[in-house]
Design an enzyme around this catalytic site. Sequence first.
Site, PDB file in Angstrom:
ATOM      1  N   ALA A  88       3.292  -1.211   4.820  1.00  0.00           N
ATOM      2  CA  ALA A  88       2.556   0.147   5.031  1.00  0.00           C
ATOM      3  C   ALA A  88       3.559   1.156   5.253  1.00  0.00           C
ATOM      4  CB  ALA A  88       1.644  -0.164   6.525  1.00  0.00           C
ATOM      5  N   VAL A  91       7.371  -2.555   7.014  1.00  0.00           N
ATOM      6  CA  VAL A  91       7.346  -0.795   7.232  1.00  0.00           C
ATOM      7  C   VAL A  91       8.049  -0.359   5.803  1.00  0.00           C
ATOM      8  CG1 VAL A  91       8.038   0.998   8.454  1.00  0.00           C
ATOM      9  CG2 VAL A  91       7.160  -0.945   9.500  1.00  0.00           C
ATOM     10  N   LYS A  92       7.196   0.515   4.965  1.00  0.00           N
ATOM     11  CA  LYS A  92       7.608   1.095   3.813  1.00  0.00           C
ATOM     12  C   LYS A  92       8.130   2.332   4.083  1.00  0.00           C
ATOM     13  CE  LYS A  92       5.526   0.939  -0.608  1.00  0.00           C
ATOM     14  NZ  LYS A  92       4.392   1.298  -1.395  1.00  0.00           N
ATOM     15  N   VAL A  93       9.360   2.347   3.625  1.00  0.00           N
ATOM     16  CA  VAL A  93      10.189   3.687   4.047  1.00  0.00           C
ATOM     17  C   VAL A  93      10.858   4.323   2.724  1.00  0.00           C
ATOM     18  CG1 VAL A  93      12.442   4.475   5.377  1.00  0.00           C
ATOM     19  CG2 VAL A  93      11.276   2.439   6.024  1.00  0.00           C
ATOM     20  N   THR A 144       0.744  -1.116   0.092  1.00  0.00           N
ATOM     21  CA  THR A 144      -0.014   0.022   0.132  1.00  0.00           C
ATOM     22  C   THR A 144       0.857   1.183   0.018  1.00  0.00           C
ATOM     23  OG1 THR A 144       0.080   0.176   2.497  1.00  0.00           O
ATOM     24  CG2 THR A 144      -1.600  -1.546   1.471  1.00  0.00           C
TER      25      THR A 144
END
Length: 216
Positions: free
Chosen positions: A57, A83-85, A27
């Site tokens: 996310a 965790v999307k960074v 997402t």
Amino acid sequence: MKFFLDTANIEEIKEAVQLGLVEGVTTNPLLASKEGGKDFATMIKEIADIVPGPVSAELVSTTFAEMVPEARRLAKIAPNIVVKVPISIEGLKTIHALSKEGIKTNATLIFGANQGLVAAKAGATYISPFIGRLEDVNVDALQMLTTLCDIINIHGLKTEIIAASVRTTAHATQAALAGAHIATVPYKVLLAMVEHPMTDIVNRIFMDAWNQSDLK
Ligand code: E4P
């Protein structure tokens, strides 16, 4: 190559999981904003409960001091959260710190092979090179993706490449050929991969012959 679904839409995710093709979901704030009706943590938890694999996310804070606690909060939502960074200096520090804590990360907004390389070196579990949006600015995205795949393979780096910003079935095919470990695709692209106009035409010819015969 695995397929992830690039959406925050629950109905699309449920349908795609039923197809048996989807092993994860990605997402981003744009995709999440299209859904609404619930807070982000609830949305991500709902997705993570349906998907038999990693669910990315994305962080919305921009400094290391804010990103790390935000990432910890997201990671606690479900065991399959990644965790999307977004790639940046602060993002790299965050990726490195999270990798030491055992929190999985997806380095996103990768538009150059060097960005993918440094994210992998910092400890990113996944790196997401963007295809469609790079083509939007007239850059050869396939060359960037191929170069990045080669670099990761040559040096045996322990990250998985997610071909992102996939807009067409051709992008998905190119990602597979380049050696991406994963392609994250919109639902409509996934469905389009099942179809070919010749399948419909030839199936009609076969069915017409069957129906005109005395076989049935
Ligand atoms: C996935 O990780 C990306 O956020 C997504 O593929 C971006 O797609 P877009 O460029 O079509 O918005």
